[in-house]
Design an enzyme around this catalytic site. Structure first.
Site: not given
Ligand code: PEP
Length: 252
Positions: A9, A11, A95, A97, A167, A173, A212
């Site tokens: 991904n 991003k 996701h 985010e 996730e 991250g 991560s």
């Protein structure tokens, strides 16, 4: 027997030059990998470029988001048939985010899943809890709520043509990876939840871990019985690191 799957991904990163170099390096390293499906999810405008760059490669192409509408007055949106027309096979949906920063509810994520499948895309459907939720022992309740919203509008059989990505938000991250045991426990929970509805679908469903993942921790994560590969953020921007993760998928 489930095969493994590793998806990058990217991003909101990259430009034509960096993406061309990244794909060339990934393509070169993929030649020796035959047991893992590998995909990269590009920013929307670079989808045609990556499609061209992957014509003679086993590398698959995905997008990072899709509209829950198919056509009409929805300024700024990109539909599932548009992504399909430009060579996407996969699309990331839900996701954290998108959920947290762009207000995507469980219901909207579920609608996006349906739109993607209607267009022939394979959804990579993300679920996961915040640190606060984990510390309050809410992990299973959160995952269950996110999946129940999906199962409310699809047939459980539709999951066969999809991928679920667990996730944990506290691991995305942050450099703080879930331990293989922590991740396995949630993956087993997800698989059991689906098995309660349809055992054969649960056995076939690929469940990825994301948060991560690096070259140094991928092998141990992917060796767990219910972890079928990974959704990779930061480490997917470096070809060597990403290929090390893909090789871990190849062996698991
Ligand atoms: C992600 O964004 O899906 C992700 C897993 O990111 P990272 O690998 O950087 O934690």
């Amino acid at each position: 027997m489930r095969t493994s799957f590793v998806a990058g991904n990217w991003k909101l990163n990259g430009n034509q030059a960096s993406i061309s170099a990244l794909v060339a390096n990934i393509n070169a390293g993929l030649e020796s990998l035959n047991q893992t499906t590998v995909a990269v999810c590009a920013p929307c405008v670079y989808v045609p470029l990556v499609h061209t760059l992957t014509q003679n490669s086993t590398l698959k192409l995905g997008a990072q988001n899709v509209s829950n509408y198919e056509t009409g007055a929805y300024t700024g949106e990109v539909s599932a048939p548009m992504l399909k027309e430009f060579g996407c096979e996969y699309v990331i949906i839900g996701h954290s985010e998108r959920r947290a920063l762009f207000g995507e509810s469980d219901e909207i994520c579920a609608q996006k899943f349906v739109r993607a499948q209607q267009a022939g895309l394979t959804p990579i459907f993300c679920v996961g809890e915040t640190l606060t939720e984990r510390e309050a022992n809410q992990t299973e309740a959160v995952i269950s709520r996110q999946l129940q919203a999906l199962l409310a509008i699809i047939d459980v059989q539709d999951l066969v043509n999809s991928v679920v990505a667990y996730e944990p938000i506290w691991a995305i991250g942050t450099g703080k990876t879930a331990t293989p045991e922590q991740a396995q426990a949630v993956h087993a929970y997800i698989r059991q939840m689906i098995a309660n509805l349809n055992k054969s679908v649960a056995e076939k469903l690929q469940i990825l871990y994301g948060g991560s993942v690096k070259g140094s921790n991928a092998a141990k994560l992917f060796a767990m019985p219910d972890i079928d590969g990974g959704l990779i953020g930061g480490a997917a921007l470096n070809a060597d690191e990403f290929l090390t993760i893909c090789r871990a998928g190849n062996k698991a």
